[in-house]
Design a protein around this motif. Structure first.
Motif, PDB file in Angstrom:
ATOM      1  N   ASP A 243       6.233   0.552   6.745  1.00  0.00           N
ATOM      2  CA  ASP A 243       4.770   0.417   6.562  1.00  0.00           C
ATOM      3  C   ASP A 243       4.274   1.529   5.669  1.00  0.00           C
TER       4      ASP A 243
ATOM      5  N   HIS B 127       6.300   0.551  13.676  1.00  0.00           N
ATOM      6  CA  HIS B 127       4.974   0.629  13.049  1.00  0.00           C
ATOM      7  C   HIS B 127       4.141   1.811  13.560  1.00  0.00           C
ATOM      8  N   HIS B 128       3.773   2.720  12.634  1.00  0.00           N
ATOM      9  CA  HIS B 128       2.853   3.824  12.964  1.00  0.00           C
ATOM     10  C   HIS B 128       3.450   4.856  13.912  1.00  0.00           C
TER      11      HIS B 128
ATOM     12  N   HIS C 164       0.838  -1.204   0.000  1.00  0.00           N
ATOM     13  CA  HIS C 164       0.000   0.000   0.000  1.00  0.00           C
ATOM     14  C   HIS C 164       0.870   1.250   0.000  1.00  0.00           C
TER      15      HIS C 164
ATOM     16  N   TRP D  98       1.074   6.273   7.489  1.00  0.00           N
ATOM     17  CA  TRP D  98       0.674   7.240   8.485  1.00  0.00           C
ATOM     18  C   TRP D  98       1.562   8.463   8.336  1.00  0.00           C
TER      19      TRP D  98
ATOM     20  N   GLU E  65      -4.831   2.100   2.602  1.00  0.00           N
ATOM     21  CA  GLU E  65      -5.019   0.877   3.385  1.00  0.00           C
ATOM     22  C   GLU E  65      -5.286   1.221   4.836  1.00  0.00           C
ATOM     23  N   GLU E  66      -4.560   2.213   5.326  1.00  0.00           N
ATOM     24  CA  GLU E  66      -4.501   2.448   6.771  1.00  0.00           C
ATOM     25  C   GLU E  66      -5.852   2.774   7.397  1.00  0.00           C
TER      26      GLU E  66
HETATM   27 ZN   LIG Z   1      -0.164   0.306   9.017  1.00  0.00          ZN
END
Ligand SMILES: [Zn+2]
Ligand SMILES: [Zn+2]
Ligand SMILES: [Zn+2]
Ligand SMILES: [Zn+2]
Lengths: 453, 453
Positions: B273, B405-406, B261, B265, B307-308
């Motif tokens: 990610d 992540h994030h 994707h 973020w 996606e998120e």
């Molecule tokens: Zn994510």
């Protein structure tokens, strides 16, 4: 004890010292003190409400721990306040950056300033560069600190980069953080404006951002940055050195001086810098008090005010006690994290060296090497040594210290009980043996002269 | 090739696949693509200017890489914008906290809201608690994610905690970050409001802060928190799935679908990610194109939009291509970081399993295990599998994924060439073999039915 032989500890004293070493290591008080300070006070930048809360915490903690005497001594300094701090690459690749103002930085104009970056590999390269390349630009010093030994090498870019850049017409400076981590935390720290050079805003970006900005610059087009700071000078402030004593049994007016600095930067909670140092010193003295093994001399714990912005607490202590340097038996500050201690060096008169050797032998089982007789006692005690105080350097292992130092990530969860407990035990042994020693370590004109050689 | 025997690859095909495996691993293109995306675009949260820049970057990168066809397909969704986000403990131990708004959160009132915290060990405990204890409070879910396998266990507190708390009268919710690190970064991520329950502001604090707040609560006095968020819904936005193809030599209308994707973020630059997934898929297809080893079927790389915030790109792709599910030879998305790939599982008709077995044998020297025949192809392709698409699961090693992540720390410097190159080589082998296979893997009603068992 063998009368007449004043340069060795007795068997009984050595046994007590060894007992302290082993028992204090099992004690978890330093960890608990640090948990209390970071949880109940947290950030305590000099001149902020957190500073005042830390002073109140320290006074009450000394009393709760049963110190014989607890008092404060005023420390006055110009304070500084952080404000908005934002930066972004405006072109060619718009992105926000993780930055922080350096301590003492002035503000940018209200809506920030925008200019192209010019990158230098080090302060030295900036100093060597022609002004015409720098005029109107934002200087970017991208000096990567490779390991914990390079702090002294890299930190001048932080402290004096702004004036060097301003002298050549730069409108601001933004440095790569002085730190060894690879996380997106900028490292703050103090900087100074040189008199006669116009002050310009000064900030640091995280190592991660410095890598990214360098990649942008490598692409060959001008890279333009917007910087917005609203930090400013904030008037005069009076904080305190907070002091607690365990009174000596025979020579109460002579004292071993240990401590750390109570102030921290504002981004984290000052666990490793320098909550750990405060907790190590407090718990070392308390261990001796609780176990009713008072040595001959007094053990004095000083939690210094405002180390970070210019060693104000250390200077105030020296001014207040300058007439009594010779009453200091030994001085050692802890200000390089949670331990363990890896080496003990000294700065004492020659006659006391056999005693130092015995102290080193007691500490050897903790993995502590013997150092030389040219010890640095720590930032707030450096001037005491210059004034003639016998000094000790209990070197703390700093391999991860500059990962966390001066960042939001300097927090209590990073503390490992085994590490801080070893350091607390080391300080307890050192303080007890120095306070019990059958000989004065030489503070006074003799050692003062030695400094000047 | 042996005519009549359709369920095995020829020796020559196996040799080519092994060559791809070994040569692609030496190729550094995935690393370079990711460097380009994170440096030139950076954060690309759905609906922001970064999203539009990422779409433009992707289209131009596909073309630059020599893909045969490049196009975009619209994806429309409700967008959300982050604003101010601040929290502090007001009493008894005033301290700022490192927090972030969860995606979709509403704002607090203009000057924030203040209330006492009530702590729960998990969403389950919150659900079980009596409303009278919660009314008027800020719910604090302190559920520690122990390792990367616990994401599914812990994430419901993030997604549905707000409505569970609001149902019982809470005024806001702040969760412990869903992440495995111990750095002072809050982890963002999407949350949902349940229809019919009043929405309340929702945020996450870093794991470090959660530990600290828990220590404060343990001291027994009410702990009061001030929360200020100005995030809000931001109208409808149309982004794009960006698609590039390497056209097949014999069956161009059948295709192997790989991708990641494109959105991330906003706090970091989306390196793991899911810039990594995009780079892995793009470089795998490009490697085949560059080396002039076109397989029979087409290889289609899809970089999914948004996606998120709710799998919008994946859903739009399915809607646009639902009539042609049977033309998908195999589908696999990369969305769990930089690799390496540790296991390959499949979801194909029984007749194709010997081919899968051969694919697994080619990949085994990369340290890749053989999995079962019940593969999950990734978040944006999950619905394709439900609709009957033959699917593969190329499991990425995620032991450090949920550290980053994030968070702001999801940045390019965390990428190790050896890891991402192994993953890119695996995707190249998988895509080439699936596209070259002598048998259709079974996408269509047969596999759709298998899902429903
Ligand atoms: Zn994510
Ligand atoms: Zn310090
Ligand atoms: Zn410091
Ligand atoms: Zn993802």
């Amino acid at each position: 004890e063998k009368p007449g032989v004043n340069t060795i500890f007795s068997e009984r004293e050595l046994q007590t010292a060894a007992w302290i070493r082993d028992a204090a290591r099992q004690d978890n008080l330093s960890y608990k003190i640090l948990e209390s300070l970071t949880t109940e006070v947290g950030p305590r930048m000099a001149g902020t409400p957190g500073d005042a809360r830390a002073v109140a915490w320290a006074e009450s903690k000394f009393k709760e721990l049963g110190f014989d005497k607890v008092w404060k001594e005023p420390v006055t300094f110009p304070s500084w306040k952080r404000g908005v701090e934002k930066a972004e690459i405006v072109s060619p690749f718009p992105q926000p950056l993780a930055i922080t103002a350096l301590g003492n930085s002035i503000a940018t104009p209200d809506n920030g300033l925008v200019a192209d970056l010019i990158e230098f590999a080090s302060l030295k390269d900036l100093v060597a560069a022609p002004p015409e390349k720098i005029k109107g630009k934002i200087v970017f010093i991208n000096h990567k600190m490779q390991n914990s030994n390079e702090y002294g090498l890299v930190v001048p870019g932080r402290s004096s980069g702004a004036s060097e850049a301003a002298r050549k017409g730069a409108v601001a400076i933004i440095i790569r953080s002085v730190g060894t981590d690879s996380h997106r935390f900028p490292h703050t720290g103090v900087m100074r404006y040189e008199a006669g050079v116009p002050p310009i805003p000064a900030a640091a970006m995280s190592n991660v951002d410095a890598d990214m900005v360098a990649r942008m610059i490598k692409r060959g087009k001008p890279v333009s940055l917007k910087l917005e700071l609203s930090s400013s000078a904030n008037g005069s402030y009076t904080s305190y050195n907070v002091i607690g004593e365990i009174t000596g049994s025979e020579l109460p007016n002579e004292y071993v001086l240990i401590g750390g600095h109570l102030d921290s930067w504002d981004l984290g909670t000052g666990a490793i810098d320098d909550g750990a140092g405060c907790a190590i010193a407090m718990s070392a003295a308390e261990f001796i008090q609780r176990n009713r093994i008072k040595p001959k001399r007094t053990i004095r714990v000083v939690l210094f005010a405002n180390e970070e912005q210019g060693l104000f607490g250390g200077k105030a202590y020296l001014e207040a006690h300058r007439q009594q340097i010779s009453r200091i038996q030994a001085a050692a500050e802890a200000d390089l994290g949670q331990g363990p201690v890896t080496k003990m060096s000294s700065f004492v008169r020659a006659e006391a060296l056999p005693l130092v050797k015995q102290m080193q032998m007691v500490l050897a089982p903790l993995g502590i090497e013997a150092g030389d007789n040219n010890a640095f006692p720590g930032p707030d005690m450096g001037d005491l040594r210059l004034a003639g105080a016998a000094s000790f350097g209990l070197a703390l292992k700093a391999d991860d210290y500059f990962d966390l130092h001066h960042t939001p990530d300097d927090t209590f969860d990073k503390i490992e009980p085994a590490r801080i407990n070893q350091a607390a035990a080391t300080y307890a042994v050192f303080a007890w043996m120095a306070a019990q020693a059958p000989l004065h370590f030489g503070s006074g004109p003799e050692l003062e002269k030695l400094n000047k050689k």
